[in-house]
Motif scaffolding. Structure first.
Motif, PDB file in Angstrom:
ATOM      1  N   LEU A  72      10.574  -5.124   4.695  1.00  0.00           N
ATOM      2  CA  LEU A  72       9.442  -5.343   3.792  1.00  0.00           C
ATOM      3  C   LEU A  72       9.056  -3.992   3.220  1.00  0.00           C
ATOM      4  O   LEU A  72       8.854  -3.018   3.965  1.00  0.00           O
TER       5      LEU A  72
ATOM      6  N   ILE B 203       0.482  -9.210   5.065  1.00  0.00           N
ATOM      7  CA  ILE B 203       1.557  -8.460   5.735  1.00  0.00           C
ATOM      8  C   ILE B 203       1.854  -9.092   7.083  1.00  0.00           C
ATOM      9  O   ILE B 203       3.009  -9.194   7.515  1.00  0.00           O
TER      10      ILE B 203
ATOM     11  N   THR C 136       3.356 -14.242   0.932  1.00  0.00           N
ATOM     12  CA  THR C 136       3.016 -13.082   0.101  1.00  0.00           C
ATOM     13  C   THR C 136       2.530 -13.441  -1.295  1.00  0.00           C
ATOM     14  O   THR C 136       1.945 -12.590  -1.977  1.00  0.00           O
TER      15      THR C 136
ATOM     16  N   TRP D 195       0.843  -5.783   0.055  1.00  0.00           N
ATOM     17  CA  TRP D 195       0.915  -5.245   1.418  1.00  0.00           C
ATOM     18  C   TRP D 195      -0.441  -4.727   1.883  1.00  0.00           C
ATOM     19  O   TRP D 195      -0.682  -4.620   3.088  1.00  0.00           O
TER      20      TRP D 195
ATOM     21  N   ILE E 205       9.443  -1.912   8.132  1.00  0.00           N
ATOM     22  CA  ILE E 205       8.321  -1.999   7.198  1.00  0.00           C
ATOM     23  C   ILE E 205       8.154  -0.622   6.583  1.00  0.00           C
ATOM     24  O   ILE E 205       7.833   0.353   7.279  1.00  0.00           O
TER      25      ILE E 205
ATOM     26  N   VAL F 171      -4.269  -2.441   7.751  1.00  0.00           N
ATOM     27  CA  VAL F 171      -2.860  -2.845   7.685  1.00  0.00           C
ATOM     28  C   VAL F 171      -2.134  -2.464   8.971  1.00  0.00           C
ATOM     29  O   VAL F 171      -1.342  -3.243   9.515  1.00  0.00           O
TER      30      VAL F 171
ATOM     31  N   LEU G 118       6.231   1.645   3.942  1.00  0.00           N
ATOM     32  CA  LEU G 118       4.971   1.683   3.202  1.00  0.00           C
ATOM     33  C   LEU G 118       4.699   3.110   2.727  1.00  0.00           C
ATOM     34  O   LEU G 118       5.424   4.047   3.065  1.00  0.00           O
TER      35      LEU G 118
ATOM     36  N   ILE H  50      -0.178  -5.007  11.529  1.00  0.00           N
ATOM     37  CA  ILE H  50       1.225  -4.854  11.941  1.00  0.00           C
ATOM     38  C   ILE H  50       1.333  -4.918  13.461  1.00  0.00           C
ATOM     39  O   ILE H  50       2.217  -5.588  14.010  1.00  0.00           O
TER      40      ILE H  50
END
Length: 636
Positions: A247, A304, A283, A298, A322, A334, A324, A338
Motif C-alpha cells: 500500500l 488504512i 479505500t 491513507w 506500507i 495513522v 508512506l 496500522i
C-alpha cells in the motif's frame, strides 16, 4: 570469590592481576587495558594471556576491550557511551563486536526502543577468547534469542561455522555486518587489529551455508536486527514466502516499491477479484493493482486499517509493505491504526515512512511494527526475516553440515616431496587422474619431438588438442601454447613447430607437450583457494578464456555437503544458464556435477595446508560426462 573481574590498570600490572584471578578460581576476566611496548613485547603480552587462559580454564576477554554489558543483569562494565544514565535496556538480543565504538553507536541508535539486550561484548584483541568462542556461548545461552555480529576477521573458520550453525539450530538469527571485504578494507582491518579478513565471496558463502544474515551498512545492520528481534517468526506458526502486497501513497512510490521488491527476487501477486473488490471498497479507490497507490486516503486511519484487513484475506500474500511519507498532524492516528490492524492479521507488516516523526516512530516501535525511514531498508529487513524462517525449515541441511565439520579428515598427504611451487598442467592432471578424478584422456611427451607427439595423438584418437607445458608458462592460450581440433599428423607437426618457436623465444625450461582427446561441452571453472581464515575454499564459475573477464564466482568453505554444493550452483545466474543447456548444449546432470565437486573437494582437503591453490579451467560438461581439460596447482 568473584565470578567476573574487570582489569583496568596500566599494562604492566595486567599479567600479575590475571594470575591472581586464576589462583582465586575466577571464571571470567575482561581486560580493558591495552598492551604496551614494541611489537615483540606486545606479542609476548598477548601470548602470555593466551597461556594463562589455557592453563587455568579462565575465560579472558581482551586485552584492549571496551568491556561488556548485560541489560538483564543491569551490568555495565564498559566505558561505551550512548546509554541513558549508564543503563542498558534489558532484552534478549546479544551483540559481539570487534569494534568497541560500534557498541556505543548501537546503543545510541536503539535509544529508548522496545528492543533490549542481554550481552554486549567488545572482544578486543582476542588473545585468548575469540569471537567464535563467544558466538558459541551466545548460541548456548537461553537468555539470548538473537545475535548481532560486527566482524573484522575470523581466526578459526571451522569453529566460526560450527558456532553459527549451532545458533541456527537453536532458532537464533545471526545478523552480520562484516568489514574488510574489499582489498582496501582488508588493509584497514590489518592495520587496525592485525586480523586477516576473508574475501567477500568466502564470507557470502559461509553466510549462505550457516544461515547468517549479511547486512551492508550500520543502519541496515541495526534495523534488520531490530526487525528480527520483533518478529523472528510469522504469527500463528505460518510459513514465510517471498510474496508481498504494498500500500502506498503515489504512483512514483509504487514504481519504486516494485523495483525494490523484484530486485531481491520477491513476487507481487495480482489481487484476486474478491480481494480487489474488498480493497476498493475499503479505500474508495478504483483500478488498483499491486503495488496499490491509494493516494491521499491513507490519511484516514479507518481506511488504512480496512485496506490492511482486506489484503490480509489474500492467501498468496505473506508480507504487507506500507510505504508512506510525511503525514503532519495525521501521522500519529495513522500509526495507531496500522498497529491495531497489524494485531489482527497474520501477515508480517513492514512500514517505510519517509519523514517519519519521532512520535510516529515510537508508536510503531511500541506496537512491534518494524519501521524504516526508507523503503529499501524495509524490503531488505523483510528478506532477512524470510531467509531466517526458510533456513529454520531446513534443519537437516544444517545438521549434516555441522556433522561434516566435526568429522576428522582422512589421511593428509603432508610429507610429499614433490608438492612444491607451481605445478604444470601435466603434473596436475596426472595427480588428479591418479586420484580418480575425470580427466580428458591425455598423454605427455617430454621435449618437442613432433613424431613422438603424432604417435601419441594417433593412439588417443583424432581430433586432439595439444598444449605446451612449462613451469615458466602460466597462460598458455595467451602465448599461443594451445592448438585445438588437430585432425592429422601434419597438423600436429605444424603445431609442434609453433611450440618450438615459442619455447625458444621465451627461453622456457622443462618443456613438454600435453596431448588430449578433444572434448566438447559447457566450460566451467572449478578451483580451490586457501583463505587465511577459513582454509580451503571451493570456487565455481564460468570457465574458459573469459573466466577472469566474467569474474562472477560462487564460493563455499570446505568441508561441505552435497546440499550446500547444490545450492552453490544456484548462486551464479550465468552459470545456471550454462548448466541448463545454453544454445543447444545438453543440460548438465546436476547429480553428476555435485558428485564430481564432492570428490574434488575431498581430494583437496586431504592434501593438507601445503596446497594453496588449484585451478581447473576449463572443466567440460556435457550431460553427465565431465572432463577436466586443463589444470594447475600451487603448493607452499
Amino acid at each position: 570469590m568473584p565470578d567476573l573481574v574487570f582489569i583496568v590498570t596500566p599494562a604492566k600490572f595486567v599479567l600479575d592481576t590475571l594470575e591472581e584471578a586464576a589462583t582465586l578460581g575466577v571464571a571470567s576476566c575482561v581486560v580493558v587495558s591495552a598492551e604496551a611496548g614494541n611489537d615483540e613485547e606486545r606479542r609476548a603480552f598477548r601470548d602470555r594471556i593466551a597461556q594463562l587462559a589455557k592453563s587455568s580454564g579462565m575465560r579472558i576477554i581482551g586485552p584492549n576491550s571496551m568491556g561488556l554489558m548485560n541489560g538483564q543483569l543491569s551490568l555495565n562494565g564498559s566505558f561505551a557511551s550512548g546509554t541513558a544514565s549508564g543503563k542498558v535496556p534489558a532484552g534478549t538480543m546479544a551483540c559481539l563486536s570487534q569494534s568497541g565504538a560500534t557498541l556505543s553507536a548501537m546503543l545510541q541508535w536503539f535509544g529508548e526502543s522496545s528492543v533490549g539486550f542481554s550481552w554486549l561484548i567488545s572482544t578486543g584483541d582476542e588473545s585468548a577468547t575469540r569471537t567464535e568462542d563467544l558466538l558459541q556461548a551466545m548460541a548456548d545461552d537461553p537468555d539470548v534469542q538473537s545475535i548481532m555480529l560486527f566482524l573484522e576477521g575470523v581466526a578459526d573458520g571451522i569453529a566460526f561455522r560450527k558456532a553459527a550453525l549451532n545458533a541456527r539450530l537453536a532458532g537464533k538469527p545471526v545478523i552480520l555486518l562484516q568489514v574488510g571485504k574489499s582489498a582496501k578494507g582488508r588493509e584497514a582491518v590489518a592495520s587496525h587489529t592485525g586480523r586477516v579478513a576473508g574475501t567477500r565471496e568466502v564470507f557470502t558463502g559461509v553466510a549462505r551455508e550457516t544461515g547468517i544474515i549479511e547486512t551492508e551498512s550500520f543502519v541496515e545492520f541495526f534495523g534488520t536486527a531490530k526487525a528480527l528481534s520483533q518478529h523472528p517468526h510469522r504469527r500463528d506458526g505460518l510459513g514465510r514466502g517471498r510474496r508481498a502486497a504494498m500500500l502506498t501513497v503515489s504512483g512514483g512510490a509504487a514504481s519504486l516499491g516494485a523495483d525494490q521488491i523484484y530486485a531481491i527476487g520477491w513476487e507481487l501477486p495480482e489481487f484476486s477479484p474478491v480481494g480487489l473488490e474488498a480493497l476498493e471498497a475499503a479505500t474508495g479507490q478504483h483500478g488498483l493493482r499491486n503495488p496499490a497507490d491509494i493516494g491521499g486516503v491513507w490519511r484516514d486511519p479507518e481506511k488504512i486499517s480496512r485496506a490492511m484487513s482486506a489484503l490480509a484475506q489474500e492467501a498468496d500474500i505473506d508480507t504487507l509493505f506500507i510505504s508512506l511519507g510525511a503525514g503532519g498532524v495525521f501521522g500519529e492516528a495513522v500509526g495507531q491504526a496500522i498497529v491495531a490492524a497489524a494485531a489482527d492479521i497474520t501477515q508480517d507488516v513492514f512500514v517505510a515512512w519517509v519523514g517519519m516523526s519521532d512520535s510516529v516512530s515510537r508508536i510503531l516501535d511500541q506496537g512491534g511494527i518494524p519501521a524504516f525511514a526508507d523503503l529499501p531498508l524495509a524490503v531488505r529487513a523483510a528478506e532477512a526475516c524470510a531467509q531466517f524462517s526458510m533456513d529454520q525449515e531446513r534443519v537437516q541441511e544444517a545438521t549434516d553440515l555441522s556433522a561434516a565439520l566435526s568429522r576428522p579428515l582422512g589421511d593428509i598427504a603432508m610429507n610429499r616431496s614433490d608438492a612444491t611451487g607451481l605445478w604444470t598442467v601435466t603434473e596436475t592432471l596426472e595427480e588428479l587422474r591418479q586420484a580418480g578424478l575425470p580427466c580428458a584422456d591425455f598423454a605427455v611427451v617430454a621435449g618437442l619431438d613432433a613424431e613422438q607427439v603424432a604417435a601419441q595423438a594417433a593412439e588417443i584418437g583424432f581430433p586432439i588438442v595439444l598444449k605446451l607445458s612449462s613451469s615458466d608458462l602460466n597462460h598458455k592460450s595467451d602465448d599461443g601454447g594451445v592448438a585445438v581440433g588437430l585432425r592429422d599428423a601434419a597438423a600436429v607437426a605444424d603445431a609442434v613447430a609453433k611450440f618450438t618457436d615459442i619455447a625458444n623465444r621465451k627461453r622456457l625450461r622443462n618443456v613438454s607437450v600435453l596431448i588430449q582427446r578433444m572434448e566438447r561441452g559447457a566450460e566451467i571453472l572449478v578451483g580451490i583457494k586457501r583463505d587465511a581464515s577459513f582454509g580451503p575454499v571451493l570456487v565455481v564459475g564460468l570457465g574458459g578464456t573469459l573466466a577472469e573477464l566474467h569474474g562472477e564466482v560462487a564460493a563455499t568453505a570446505l568441508p561441505t555437503t552435497p546440499a550446500v554444493l547444490n545450492a552453490l550452483l544456484e548462486r551464479n545466474d550465468r552459470l545456471k544458464l550454462i548448466l541448463a543447456g545454453y544454445r543447444g548444449q545438453p543440460a548438465a546432470d546436476r547429480d553428476s556435477l555435485v558428485s564430481f565437486l564432492t570428490k574434488f573437494s575431498e581430494w583437496a582437503l586431504n592434501q593438507g595446508p601445503r596446497l594453496q591453490e588449484v585451478d581447473l579451467n576449463p572443466v567440460m560438461i556435457s550431460g553427465g560426462r565431465i572432463s577436466i581439460v586443463d589444470a594447475r596447482a600451487i603448493w607452499n
